[in-house]
Design a protein around this motif. Structure first.
Motif, PDB file in Angstrom:
ATOM      1  N   UNK A  84       6.465  -0.102  14.005  1.00 21.36           N
ATOM      2  CA  UNK A  84       7.549   0.826  14.556  1.00 21.36           C
ATOM      3  C   UNK A  84       7.863   2.138  13.437  1.00 21.36           C
ATOM      4  N   UNK A  85       8.595   2.933  14.347  1.00 25.34           N
ATOM      5  CA  UNK A  85       8.486   4.303  13.708  1.00 25.34           C
ATOM      6  C   UNK A  85      10.336   4.303  13.393  1.00 25.34           C
ATOM      7  N   UNK A 111       5.486  -4.312   7.104  1.00 31.47           N
ATOM      8  CA  UNK A 111       4.814  -3.726   6.000  1.00 31.47           C
ATOM      9  C   UNK A 111       4.823  -2.137   6.133  1.00 31.47           C
ATOM     10  N   UNK A 112       5.075  -1.377   5.143  1.00 26.12           N
ATOM     11  CA  UNK A 112       5.268  -0.052   5.165  1.00 26.12           C
ATOM     12  C   UNK A 112       3.678   0.574   5.435  1.00 26.12           C
ATOM     13  N   UNK A 132       0.074   4.962   2.994  1.00 25.54           N
ATOM     14  CA  UNK A 132       0.035   4.084   1.635  1.00 25.54           C
ATOM     15  C   UNK A 132      -1.323   3.766   1.367  1.00 25.54           C
ATOM     16  N   UNK A 133      -1.790   3.621  -0.100  1.00 26.81           N
ATOM     17  CA  UNK A 133      -2.924   3.055  -0.268  1.00 26.81           C
ATOM     18  C   UNK A 133      -3.893   4.293  -0.275  1.00 26.81           C
ATOM     19  N   UNK A 134      -5.061   4.042  -0.148  1.00 33.18           N
ATOM     20  CA  UNK A 134      -6.071   4.859  -0.479  1.00 33.18           C
ATOM     21  C   UNK A 134      -6.475   6.049   0.597  1.00 33.18           C
ATOM     22  N   UNK A 135      -5.898   5.932   1.724  1.00 34.59           N
ATOM     23  CA  UNK A 135      -6.146   6.686   2.888  1.00 34.59           C
ATOM     24  C   UNK A 135      -5.641   8.161   2.778  1.00 34.59           C
ATOM     25  N   UNK A 136      -6.568   8.915   3.344  1.00 34.89           N
ATOM     26  CA  UNK A 136      -6.272  10.573   3.043  1.00 34.89           C
ATOM     27  C   UNK A 136      -5.175  10.933   3.684  1.00 34.89           C
ATOM     28  N   UNK A 137      -4.493  11.898   3.022  1.00 39.51           N
ATOM     29  CA  UNK A 137      -3.376  12.399   3.605  1.00 39.51           C
ATOM     30  C   UNK A 137      -3.633  13.483   4.623  1.00 39.51           C
TER      31      UNK A 137
END
Length: 240
Positions: A84-85, A111-112, A132-137
């Motif tokens: 969902x967006x 969950x976001x 969110x978390x360790x994923x690169x921007x």
């Protein structure tokens, strides 16, 4: 063995988002639907997802809030939501500068997953993709809304826009192109004229399905922010 749509989404480095804007006869507003197809190496296209705008709230056009659900394109199950967006209305700080809208992305468990944030300036529009978390921007950069409106006054529908997709180090990892594809009635249930755009995302390196999902949210945000007018009940003026 045929790859599943999840596997295709994971592996693809090029995908197309076809948008159709229909006027909702009950709500008196323009309502968007998007169809996402992966483009394979042999240029074969596989339809993966359908995105439906479920809610229309507040102001019209580019400034309205929205809730868009992502489902497999062949599913008729209303409960089969994958992602969902969601965007709440957020005015910008001034006409062309400051922070703009933000889209929050949720998975099927609500969950976001991350957020897309619009940053405005006189010359450029930048969309920061913040997982969110360790994923690169990542970020997407293109011309500002002010420039696009000026071009629309000169060329109306004939503009083709390129946006650069960059990783967290500022390296260009791909492009997103937008083109106006004309008025179409073939996908309109009410047989009214529909306004159509096509967004093509081409990556020069593989990124995860997680990142691509957030990137898809950024494309939707760009469509609303930069290519819609604040005009209610007029499909033919919905997009610049």
């Amino acid at each position: 063995m045929t790859a599943s749509r999840t596997e295709v989404w994971e592996e693809c480095t090029k995908f197309i988002i076809n948008q159709v804007a229909d006027e909702d006869e009950h709500l008196g507003e323009v309502k968007n639907t998007y169809f996402v197809s992966a483009v394979l190496e042999n240029n074969k296209k596989i339809l993966l997802f359908r995105l439906d705008e479920d809610e229309i709230k507040g102001m019209g056009g580019a400034w309205r809030s929205f809730n868009i659900t992502v489902r497999y394109a062949t599913s008729n199950d209303e409960n089969s939501v994958l992602v969902t967006f969601n965007r709440k209305f957020k005015p910008t700080n001034g006409c062309c500068c400051g922070s703009g809208s933000a889209v929050t992305v949720y998975n099927s468990s609500e969950k976001e997953m991350g957020e897309v944030q619009q940053q405005l300036s006189m010359m450029n529009s930048t969309y920061r993709i913040k997982p969110n978390g360790d994923v690169d921007e990542m970020k997407i950069e293109g011309r500002s809304a002010c420039w696009l409106k000026c071009l629309a006054c000169l060329y109306r529908y004939d503009t083709y826009e390129i946006f650069k997709i960059k990783d967290n180090k500022g390296n260009c990892i791909g492009e997103m192109g937008r083109e106006f594809t004309g008025h179409d009635t073939s996908t309109s249930e009410t047989n009214q004229t529909a306004d159509s755009d096509r967004f093509t995302v081409t990556l020069n390196k593989k990124i995860s399905a997680y990142q691509k999902t957030l990137l898809l949210g950024a494309v939707i945000c760009i469509d609303f922010d930069l290519f819609e007018d604040n005009v209610k009940s007029k499909v033919d003026t919905d997009h610049i």
